[in-house]
Design a protein around this motif. Structure first.
Motif, mmCIF file in Angstrom:
data_model
loop_
_atom_site.group_PDB
_atom_site.id
_atom_site.type_symbol
_atom_site.label_atom_id
_atom_site.label_comp_id
_atom_site.label_asym_id
_atom_site.label_seq_id
_atom_site.Cartn_x
_atom_site.Cartn_y
_atom_site.Cartn_z
ATOM 1 N N GLY A 289 0.038 -42.430 -53.651
ATOM 2 C CA GLY A 289 -1.038 -43.401 -53.592
ATOM 3 C C GLY A 289 -0.771 -44.507 -52.598
ATOM 4 N N ILE A 290 -1.600 -45.533 -52.657
ATOM 5 C CA ILE A 290 -1.593 -46.622 -51.678
ATOM 6 C C ILE A 290 -0.944 -47.863 -52.283
ATOM 7 N N ILE A 291 -0.045 -48.469 -51.523
ATOM 8 C CA ILE A 291 0.639 -49.689 -51.945
ATOM 9 C C ILE A 291 0.171 -50.846 -51.079
ATOM 10 N N ASN A 292 -0.284 -51.940 -51.702
ATOM 11 C CA ASN A 292 -0.481 -53.200 -50.990
ATOM 12 C C ASN A 292 0.786 -54.011 -51.205
ATOM 13 N N ILE A 293 1.666 -53.989 -50.212
ATOM 14 C CA ILE A 293 2.992 -54.570 -50.380
ATOM 15 C C ILE A 293 2.945 -56.095 -50.508
ATOM 16 N N LYS A 294 1.805 -56.696 -50.208
ATOM 17 C CA LYS A 294 1.672 -58.147 -50.342
ATOM 18 C C LYS A 294 1.475 -58.585 -51.792
ATOM 19 N N ASN A 295 1.144 -57.643 -52.677
ATOM 20 C CA ASN A 295 0.890 -57.997 -54.072
ATOM 21 C C ASN A 295 2.156 -58.532 -54.749
ATOM 22 N N LYS A 296 1.973 -59.495 -55.635
ATOM 23 C CA LYS A 296 3.097 -60.151 -56.323
ATOM 24 C C LYS A 296 3.896 -59.168 -57.171
ATOM 25 N N LYS A 297 3.263 -58.081 -57.604
ATOM 26 C CA LYS A 297 3.936 -57.120 -58.478
ATOM 27 C C LYS A 297 5.181 -56.516 -57.840
ATOM 28 N N TRP A 298 5.282 -56.563 -56.506
ATOM 29 C CA TRP A 298 6.436 -55.994 -55.814
ATOM 30 C C TRP A 298 7.535 -57.029 -55.569
ATOM 31 N N GLU A 299 7.319 -58.260 -55.996
ATOM 32 C CA GLU A 299 8.238 -59.370 -55.686
ATOM 33 C C GLU A 299 9.669 -59.097 -56.143
ATOM 34 N N ASP A 300 9.842 -58.473 -57.309
ATOM 35 C CA ASP A 300 11.190 -58.188 -57.805
ATOM 36 C C ASP A 300 11.397 -56.689 -58.036
ATOM 37 N N ASP A 301 10.707 -55.882 -57.235
ATOM 38 C CA ASP A 301 10.873 -54.428 -57.296
ATOM 39 C C ASP A 301 11.883 -54.027 -56.224
ATOM 40 N N PHE A 361 -2.363 -23.408 -49.362
ATOM 41 C CA PHE A 361 -2.781 -24.734 -48.912
ATOM 42 C C PHE A 361 -3.899 -25.310 -49.768
ATOM 43 N N TYR A 362 -4.900 -24.516 -50.073
ATOM 44 C CA TYR A 362 -6.092 -25.049 -50.733
ATOM 45 C C TYR A 362 -5.760 -25.640 -52.103
ATOM 46 N N ALA A 363 -4.948 -24.954 -52.860
ATOM 47 C CA ALA A 363 -4.551 -25.468 -54.174
ATOM 48 C C ALA A 363 -3.704 -26.728 -54.023
ATOM 49 N N TRP A 364 -2.793 -26.729 -53.057
ATOM 50 C CA TRP A 364 -1.957 -27.914 -52.808
ATOM 51 C C TRP A 364 -2.822 -29.091 -52.379
ATOM 52 N N LYS A 365 -3.778 -28.853 -51.483
ATOM 53 C CA LYS A 365 -4.679 -29.917 -51.024
ATOM 54 C C LYS A 365 -5.462 -30.515 -52.180
ATOM 55 N N ASN A 366 -5.989 -29.690 -53.034
ATOM 56 C CA ASN A 366 -6.776 -30.178 -54.166
ATOM 57 C C ASN A 366 -5.941 -30.989 -55.140
ATOM 58 N N ALA A 367 -4.665 -30.686 -55.233
ATOM 59 C CA ALA A 367 -3.772 -31.470 -56.096
ATOM 60 C C ALA A 367 -3.376 -32.782 -55.429
ATOM 61 N N MET A 368 -3.286 -32.794 -54.102
ATOM 62 C CA MET A 368 -2.855 -33.990 -53.372
ATOM 63 C C MET A 368 -3.953 -35.036 -53.254
ATOM 64 N N VAL A 369 -5.181 -34.612 -53.002
ATOM 65 C CA VAL A 369 -6.263 -35.543 -52.681
ATOM 66 C C VAL A 369 -6.450 -36.649 -53.731
ATOM 67 N N PRO A 370 -6.484 -36.353 -55.031
ATOM 68 C CA PRO A 370 -6.667 -37.441 -56.004
ATOM 69 C C PRO A 370 -5.534 -38.466 -55.984
ATOM 70 N N LYS A 371 -4.316 -38.004 -55.678
ATOM 71 C CA LYS A 371 -3.168 -38.916 -55.648
ATOM 72 C C LYS A 371 -3.203 -39.812 -54.418
ATOM 73 N N LEU A 372 -3.624 -39.256 -53.290
ATOM 74 C CA LEU A 372 -3.577 -40.012 -52.039
ATOM 75 C C LEU A 372 -4.469 -41.248 -52.065
ATOM 76 N N GLY A 373 -5.592 -41.177 -52.752
ATOM 77 C CA GLY A 373 -6.507 -42.311 -52.808
ATOM 78 C C GLY A 373 -6.223 -43.294 -53.922
ATOM 79 N N HIS A 374 -5.220 -43.001 -54.740
ATOM 80 C CA HIS A 374 -4.897 -43.850 -55.902
ATOM 81 C C HIS A 374 -4.201 -45.130 -55.459
ATOM 82 N N ARG A 375 -4.602 -46.267 -56.045
ATOM 83 C CA ARG A 375 -3.963 -47.566 -55.735
ATOM 84 C C ARG A 375 -2.822 -47.815 -56.699
ATOM 85 N N LEU A 376 -1.628 -47.956 -56.192
ATOM 86 C CA LEU A 376 -0.464 -48.194 -57.038
ATOM 87 C C LEU A 376 -0.312 -49.675 -57.374
#
Length: 376
Positions: A289-301, A361-376
């Motif tokens: 997924g996607i990380i916004n590294i500016k978020n405070k949640k990463w301050e002590d990660d 590929f097609y099965a792998w792509k379908n499994a990857m797509v939902p994760k790639l757009g997820h906001r962590l």
């Protein structure tokens, strides 16, 4: 240039191939980091070569024409030598930059008059002059001069623009015959399919472009604001017509999800400023997924930037440290994020290639797509 088709995914139109060009082999699908002004922003060529490791990068005709100018590039022996890059380079024609200067340009049949964004001086691009500029730059793959239509765009404008792009292509082809390559290797011209989001225009344009018999073909005028569904629909229409034995390049696309979906439709080559531009704003793309590294949640990660990452920055630095660099406005933070994002994009297309070769590929792509757009 030669293109060898190595595998087709049985459940989609995805394919794996190999392009042999002037500066080595390009394994497809491939993502091309954007090096607009003879530099992938914030990245040394050593990091680009050894950590990100693309087979090809992209330069921009409009920007290189204005700075450092073709005279300097010719004295250097071409763009490869000027920037210290030994692998393949593709240059776009400048058509997209002219499109983006809509308030400062005038399009006619002869070409485009535009005002420099640097000093306000006026310049003129024609199909002939753009071919000469790209000869001087010396990229391995060069693009035909085209008009990139905006979105939305009415049908009649899109139709007129498409026919002019075709006429410009004919002029590009003819002029290249008169202007030989300058640096001891051949350059391959890719024409560009246009037609906005109109199926019949895209079909007409794809037929015309396919008929030229070029070494490869490009799809332009997408990722300019249209919904993703429209992009996929037009890509599917065009890929059904463009020849299977030539590489297909979808210009200016896009997000990781866009790339996987368009690979599934039969596209081989991609470029986009998103991984570098978004990195400078603190957005990291990962397989989870996607990380916004500016978020405070990463301050002590203090975990690695990306424990699954493929570049040295992913395990050498922690998320807390990277967040600190952004909070302190330290440019190193932007560099780390840029190397990470480009490394991830190259990992993504190479992982796609592995799965195409494996036939899943097609099965792998379908499994990857939902994760790639997820906001962590």
């Amino acid at each position: 240039m030669k293109f060898e088709l190595q595998a087709n995914d049985p459940a989609s139109k995805a394919r794996a191939g190999k392009i042999s060009a002037g500066h080595g082999v390009i394994e497809t699908p491939i993502f091309m980091p954007v090096g607009t002004v003879a530099s992938v922003k914030g990245v040394h060529q050593r990091e680009l070569r050894e950590d990100i490791n693309p087979d090809i990068i992209l330069g921009n005709t409009y920007h290189l024409y204005l700075r450092p100018q073709t005279e300097i590039l010719e004295k250097a022996g071409g763009l490869h030598k000027f920037m210290g890059w030994e692998r393949n380079i593709l240059t776009d024609s400048g058509g997209y930059q002219v499109y983006s200067l809509s308030a400062n340009r005038k399009i006619k049949e002869e070409g485009v008059k535009f005002k420099s964004h640097i000093d306000g001086s006026y310049h003129f691009f024609s199909p002939e002059s753009v071919m000469e500029i790209q000869r001087s730059i010396g990229a391995d793959i060069i693009m035909a001069f085209d008009e990139c239509t905006p979105y939305p765009c009415d049908y009649r404008y899109a139709q007129r623009s498409m026919h002019m792009t075709h006429r410009w292509l004919d002029r590009c082809v003819e002029h290249l015959k008169k202007v030989p390559a300058k640096y001891g290797y051949e350059q391959s011209l890719f024409p560009i399919v246009q037609g906005s989001v109109y199926k019949d225009l895209r079909e007409q344009s794809a037929e015309y472009i396919a008929g030229v018999g070029a070494d490869g073909n490009a799809i332009g005028g997408l990722s300019v604001g249209e919904p993703a569904e429209e992009m996929y629909a037009m890509t599917e229409v065009v890929c059904k017509i463009l020849p299977e034995d030539k590489p297909r390049y979808l210009m200016g696309v896009g997000t990781p999800v866009n790339i996987l979906e368009n690979i599934a439709l039969g596209v081989d080559m991609f470029d986009c400023v998103m991984p570098t531009r978004n990195a400078r704003n603190g957005m990291l793309f990962t397989a989870n997924g996607i990380i916004n590294i500016k978020n405070k949640k990463w301050e002590d990660d203090f975990s690695p930037v990306d424990e699954m990452g493929v570049t040295f920055v992913d395990t050498q630095y922690s998320r807390a440290y990277l967040r600190h660099l952004f909070a302190a406005n330290e440019y190193l933070g932007k560099q780390i994020a840029t190397i990470h994002n480009l490394g991830f994009y190259l990992w993504l297309v190479r992982e796609a290639r592995k799965h195409i070769l494996a036939g899943d590929f097609y099965a792998w792509k379908n499994a990857m797509v939902p994760k790639l757009g997820h906001r962590l």
